[in-house]
Design a protein around this motif. Sequence first.
Motif, PDB file in Angstrom:
ATOM      1  N   TYR A 153       0.987  -1.162   0.072  1.00  0.00           N
ATOM      2  CA  TYR A 153      -0.070  -0.028  -0.049  1.00  0.00           C
ATOM      3  C   TYR A 153       0.814   1.089   0.015  1.00  0.00           C
ATOM      4  O   TYR A 153       0.379   2.414  -0.314  1.00  0.00           O
ATOM      5  N   ARG A 155       2.276   4.743   0.690  1.00  0.00           N
ATOM      6  CA  ARG A 155       1.802   5.822   1.421  1.00  0.00           C
ATOM      7  C   ARG A 155       0.168   5.752   1.613  1.00  0.00           C
ATOM      8  O   ARG A 155      -0.357   6.685   2.411  1.00  0.00           O
ATOM      9  N   ARG A 156      -0.653   4.914   1.002  1.00  0.00           N
ATOM     10  CA  ARG A 156      -1.955   4.849   1.368  1.00  0.00           C
ATOM     11  C   ARG A 156      -2.298   4.338   2.544  1.00  0.00           C
ATOM     12  O   ARG A 156      -3.471   4.475   2.877  1.00  0.00           O
ATOM     13  N   GLY A 157      -1.441   3.452   3.237  1.00  0.00           N
ATOM     14  CA  GLY A 157      -1.818   3.023   4.199  1.00  0.00           C
ATOM     15  C   GLY A 157      -1.004   3.673   5.805  1.00  0.00           C
ATOM     16  O   GLY A 157       0.114   4.082   5.367  1.00  0.00           O
ATOM     17  N   VAL A 172      -5.795   1.250   5.933  1.00  0.00           N
ATOM     18  CA  VAL A 172      -6.002   2.084   4.699  1.00  0.00           C
ATOM     19  C   VAL A 172      -7.359   2.477   4.437  1.00  0.00           C
ATOM     20  O   VAL A 172      -8.447   1.828   4.735  1.00  0.00           O
ATOM     21  N   ARG A 173      -7.414   3.990   4.378  1.00  0.00           N
ATOM     22  CA  ARG A 173      -8.535   4.649   4.180  1.00  0.00           C
ATOM     23  C   ARG A 173      -9.067   4.781   2.568  1.00  0.00           C
ATOM     24  O   ARG A 173      -8.076   5.017   1.605  1.00  0.00           O
ATOM     25  N   PHE A 174     -10.276   4.522   2.340  1.00  0.00           N
ATOM     26  CA  PHE A 174     -10.917   4.892   0.789  1.00  0.00           C
ATOM     27  C   PHE A 174     -11.960   5.736   1.327  1.00  0.00           C
ATOM     28  O   PHE A 174     -13.166   5.280   1.292  1.00  0.00           O
TER      29      PHE A 174
END
Length: 211
Positions: A153, A155-157, A172-174
């Motif tokens: 992931y 930098r996404r997590g 991990v945000r969406f």
Amino acid sequence: MNHLWPTILAGLLAVTAAVPATVTSPPAANAPAAGASADHAPVGGRSVGAVAGRAPVGGQSAATRVEVLSVRGAGPYRIGARLDRLTAAGLIDWTAPGCAGVVHAGVTGAWAGKIMLAFRDGRLVSVGTATVPPRSPAGASVGMSFADLERIYGRRGALIRNDAGDAEAYLVRFGSRAELYTSHPIRSGVGYYEAGVASYVESGFRHRPSC
């Protein structure tokens, strides 16, 4: 007791998975509407549809399509779905009350023994697993280390800790939804993978009540 739910659910999944079950497809009336998007994940170099009710890809059986759990849900168990409608469709096996009006549930069919559901105010807010498959759309799964997740992931997590400071997880945000990977209580690595509404998934880990 609510802080023990991931461990309890992992045990229930392990027991359920050990019992042979007949794989059945959900009623056609509950298949996604035309044009609805499907989650996919790489499996042996191929992409496999995870939405139950679709025709087999390349002749694959329903069992091989039980692969992907995302922030949209898994198969016919879509985030936001109503518990009463899933029950009426024969897709719910059992229910158990949790904290603050949350209801946990087991499922039937191809996903039985692989996922657990959480409903708040009668709506599905979380789908979790302690098995492999399913995996996330990015290929992350139970059994991986937090270092593995960081490689997937980037930098996404991010690693987070709960308010008590005694537990760590990878988040991990969406947007308004999230994937959460919590550690195994005994061995190293991820023991439970959960995806759904962030206000339930993330907040439940950070501020888990002791009811």
